[in-house]
Scaffold this active site. Structure first.
Site, PDB file in Angstrom:
ATOM      1  N   ASP A 150      -1.105  -6.577   7.022  1.00 54.55           N
ATOM      2  CA  ASP A 150      -0.173  -7.227   6.108  1.00 54.55           C
ATOM      3  C   ASP A 150       1.169  -7.400   6.799  1.00 54.55           C
ATOM      4  OD1 ASP A 150       0.966  -8.323   3.882  1.00 54.55           O
ATOM      5  OD2 ASP A 150       1.254  -6.435   2.827  1.00 54.55           O
ATOM      6  N   LYS A 179       6.846   7.958   3.787  1.00 52.14           N
ATOM      7  CA  LYS A 179       6.040   6.899   3.183  1.00 52.14           C
ATOM      8  C   LYS A 179       4.764   7.479   2.587  1.00 52.14           C
ATOM      9  CE  LYS A 179       3.960   3.795   5.832  1.00 52.14           C
ATOM     10  NZ  LYS A 179       3.757   2.568   6.629  1.00 52.14           N
ATOM     11  N   PHE A 188       0.802  -1.211   0.000  1.00 49.90           N
ATOM     12  CA  PHE A 188       0.000   0.000   0.000  1.00 49.90           C
ATOM     13  C   PHE A 188       0.845   1.274   0.000  1.00 49.90           C
ATOM     14  CE2 PHE A 188      -2.519  -3.228   2.279  1.00 49.90           C
ATOM     15  CZ  PHE A 188      -3.619  -3.269   1.444  1.00 49.90           C
ATOM     16  N   SER A 189       2.158   1.139  -0.010  1.00 52.34           N
ATOM     17  CA  SER A 189       2.992   2.302   0.267  1.00 52.34           C
ATOM     18  C   SER A 189       4.221   2.345  -0.622  1.00 52.34           C
ATOM     19  CB  SER A 189       3.451   2.297   1.739  1.00 52.34           C
ATOM     20  OG  SER A 189       2.393   2.001   2.610  1.00 52.34           O
TER      21      SER A 189
END
Length: 786
Positions: free
Chosen positions: A638, A538, A521-522
């Site tokens: 995650d 981030k 996601f980053s």
């Protein structure tokens, strides 16, 4: 353990401790009802006295100890017993038939032991839950085993059961696991719409015949796994009726025919694997209707024709395996979110490597080997920031191999015209005579060096004037630095507060050369502040609406809480910046990168046992801290080796802790299963619960622990590490073969510690969430292993 003189004792709860010795038997008179001694270091046999002196017992839990011997046949004396859990010990012998006579018994779990012999007939007469997995049980499955009306869960996986599967299956059965046995015959056709089956696992057996069309009636099925059998015939079109199906695994059978159009009706499907069969025909364009699909594996078949253009719209797809077919023609634009792998190997593709692959910024593995690709290796491949493995072998490529980033493994053998000027010892695979080729190599290399110098000068010049977006950069674009809407310092540390410069950070994130790593996601950027201090900035991607847009106040409140966390093994945000379409979080810089890169990349040999043990302890400490947070557990969406960063080779940081707070899964445009974890780390129960839990985090941590112990990644050649280790650990004389030999061979002390840690890891990746220890106990067991 001495507990004499407690005549009125009814409940004894001493689980998750460090008790040694034998199971206590002097517990007063016959008042005892509940005895819970799980997850300790108890040894010896299950005492006969328990069965003779405590006839009021309703609950016995002795799991995860070091008990040996057999279950006393006098177990039948406990006529009030409701729950019997003996999992994860060293028990042997046969299952006592008298267990079938306990009319009150609802749950019996004796998995992960060494039981032999047959399963007693009638054992499920009164049970709702039976787990005998990971033993050495043999013989046929009793004909009445699955037929009882109260039965909800049966797990017999990883045994040595033979014969056929009983036809009579209770309609109340929810989970049935029979994987990794030696069962034969056909799969029963007695399934009806009244069956409540949610989880059916029959993989790695020797079932023959066709897939029964009656399975299409089981509309509650969320997972159907019939892989690694000898099934034949076509894929039934009726499978398209299982509207709640999320995982369909049919690989390594002998299935024929075409992929039925009805498969496209499975709108909740997350994983589809029909690889290594005899499937023919084309890939239907309607496959793109599976908008929740995260993994599509069709490799090793006889598929022909083109890859449909519609594949580009599969926005949830993370893995696409199409190798080993007869596909050809134009390669279409791929889904932008492909992350795990794109495999087009061993097909009929030809011509230049297409620009349609240039948008795969999150892709980790690209396999184009064994085709007829020609021309030069395009430079855009060097700009794929997440790429870790590029396989180009056995094509018709030529020219100079461009320079890739240090962590990228490039395999390009079998291309006669390729030259690698940066690695002269392994620079060229050629077929012409050496005397002719060498001058050409030198000339090309010299020209490449000159061109390289020009490029470096040009890049150095242009970077002073151009700021490009990390995912939308095109040659010549001039995109502005992200405009700050809101910025806030979260840390109370005076040094960080004085060092952090929001303007300088936004300049850094505008330059793709500052990308340090990417996760699900980053995107992490390295930003050097005017003071000279470096930080990770981030970027959270809000483009797919899974982040809570329009709720900046809530976002600020959640991050304020996280910013106050204080744990040396957790990445806590120091500050944040909001722009129009993104959020940026600031962290201390972890100079060694991710655990995945260090463990499985070129620095893997740097991690000796001392480093691996320190990393395991640190991650366990961080996760224990998060799960035990005072205002409620902080869960990880995650947890993987890619989300664990290293300050040094012995100092890990658990990352992405904010995702559970800022992601809103209800707004996701993709499958929820693509939110909760990376493939290989996702707990098996997620397929039907769709919930992120502490037990699920423990499973993911167990996989990380297995990576440290084996040196293998979480998924290798399509096989999940947890399943590979579990299947090989059924026989304890094979445990040494599981460990990373380069580490375990260093000393007997190290080997002993690794074996103790392996037992901890196996308890973490137990198929049953209830059988997994809490992180606090996991940490204690790891510390005791040293």
């Amino acid at each position: 353990m001495q507990l004499d003189g407690l005549p009125a004792l009814k409940r004894l709860y001493l689980h998750f401790n460090k008790f040694t010795g034998s199971v206590p038997v002097n517990l007063g008179k016959s008042m005892l009802e509940d005895l819970k001694l799980s997850v300790n270091f108890l040894h010896g046999e299950v005492p006969q006295e328990i069965m003779s002196n405590y006839l009021n017992l309703t609950w016995i839990d002795l799991s995860t100890n070091n008990l040996y011997g057999s279950i006393p046949s006098s177990i039948g004396n406990l006529t009030k017993l409701n729950t019997l859990i003996l999992s994860a010990n060293n028990l042997t012998g046969e299952i006592p038939p008298k267990i079938a006579n306990i009319t009150t018994l609802v749950r019996f779990a004796a998995n992960q032991n060494g039981f032999v012999g047959r399963i007693p007939s009638g054992i499920t007469n009164y049970l709702s839950f039976l787990d005998l997995s990971y033993n050495k049980l043999s013989g046929s499955v009793p004909s009445d085993l699955f037929s009882q009306s109260k039965l909800q869960t049966v797990d017999l996986s990883y045994n040595m059961l033979t014969g056929s599967m009983p036809e009579n299956i209770s309609q109340s059965l929810i989970r049935l696991r029979l994987g990794s046995n030696v069962l034969t015959g056909s799969i029963p056709s007695s399934f009806t719409s009244s069956h409540k089956l949610t989880y059916l696992e029959m993989d790695n057996n020797s079932f023959t015949g066709v897939i029964p069309v009656e399975l299409g009636s089981c509309k509650s099925l969320a997972l159907l796994n019939l892989a690694q059998n000898d099934l034949s015939g076509p894929l039934p079109v009726q499978l398209g009726n299982i509207i709640n199906l999320q995982v369909l695994k049919l690989q390594r059978n002998k299935l024929i025919g075409e992929i039925p159009q009805s498969i496209s009706q499975l709108h909740k499907l997350s994983i589809l694997n029909i690889s290594w069969n005899l499937i023919t025909g084309i890939i239907p364009s309607s496959i793109s209707d599976l908008q929740s699909l995260s993994s599509l594996n069709l490799q090793g078949n006889n598929l022909t024709g083109l890859i449909p253009d519609s594949v580009r719209s599969m926005n949830s797809l993370l893995e696409l395996q199409l190798g080993g077919n007869q596909l050809g023609g134009r390669i279409p634009t791929m889904p932008a979110k492909l992350q795990i792998a794109l495999n087009l190997s061993s097909n009929l593709f030809q011509g230049p490597i297409p620009n349609t692959l240039s948008q795969l910024y999150d892709l980790e593995v690209l396999d184009l080997s064994n085709n007829k690709f020609s021309g030069e290796i395009p430079s855009f491949l060097t700009q794929l920031g997440s790429l870790t493995q590029l396989i180009l072998s056995n094509n018709q490529l030529y020219g100079v191999i461009p320079e890739f980033r240090p962590w990228v493994s490039v395999t390009a053998s079998g291309n006669a015209g390729l030259i690698n000027v940066t690695k002269p010892n392994n620079s060229l695979v050629f077929t012409k005579k050496k005397s002719v080729v060498v001058p050409v190599i030198l000339a090309v290399a010299a020209a490449a060096v000159v061109v390289g110098v020009i490029i470096v000068v040009a890049i150095s010049f242009s970077r002073r004037f151009l700021k490009v977006n990390d995912q939308e950069s095109q040659s010549g674009e001039d995109l502005p630095t992200p405009q700050v809407i809101q910025g806030n310092l979260l840390t109370s540390n005076a040094i960080h507060r004085s060092n952090i410069d929001f303007t300088k950070a936004m300049e850094a994130v505008a330059d793709p050369w500052n990308i340090a790593l990417k996760t699900r996601f980053s995107t992490y950027y390295k930003a050097t502040m005017p003071s000279g201090a470096s930080y990770f900035v981030k970027k959270l991607n809000w483009s797919d609406k899974i982040f809570q847009l329009g709720s900046h106040d809530k976002f600020d409140q959640e991050l304020e809480v996280l910013g106050k966390l204080s744990n040396s093994n957790v990445m806590t945000p120091l500050a944040y910046v909001l722009t129009v379409d993104s959020a940026y979080l600031f962290y201390e810089h972890a100079q060694k990168g991710t655990l995945f890169d260090v463990l499985h990349g070129k620095l893997g040999n740097a991690l000796d046992w001392g480093s691996r043990y320190s990393i395991a302890v640190g991650v366990a400490q961080g996760l224990t801290f998060l799960h035990g947070y005072t205002s409620g557990p902080i869960l990880l969406l995650d947890l993987s080796s890619r989300n664990i960063l290293l300050k040094s080779l012995k100092e890990p940081l658990v990352g992405d802790i904010e995702l559970y707070k800022v992601i809103d899964p209800t707004k996701s445009t993709g499958s929820l299963s693509t939110v909760a974890g990376s493939v290989g780390y996702i707990p098996p129960e997620y397929a039907y619960t769709m919930r992120v839990t502490m037990a699920g985090n423990v499973y993911s941590f167990g996989v990380v622990l297995l990576e440290l112990l084996t040196g293998k990644p979480a998924v290798s050649e399509g096989t999940e590490l947890a399943k590979w280790v579990s299947s090989n650990s059924a026989q304890k004389d094979r445990w040494d073969h599981i460990l990373d030999f380069s580490i375990s061979r260093t000393s007997l002390a190290v080997r002993g510690q690794m074996l103790a840690m392996l037992k901890v890891a196996l308890s973490c990746v137990s198929l049953s969430p209830e059988a997994r220890p809490k992180m606090k106990s996991v940490l204690r067991m790891i510390l005791n292993a040293r």
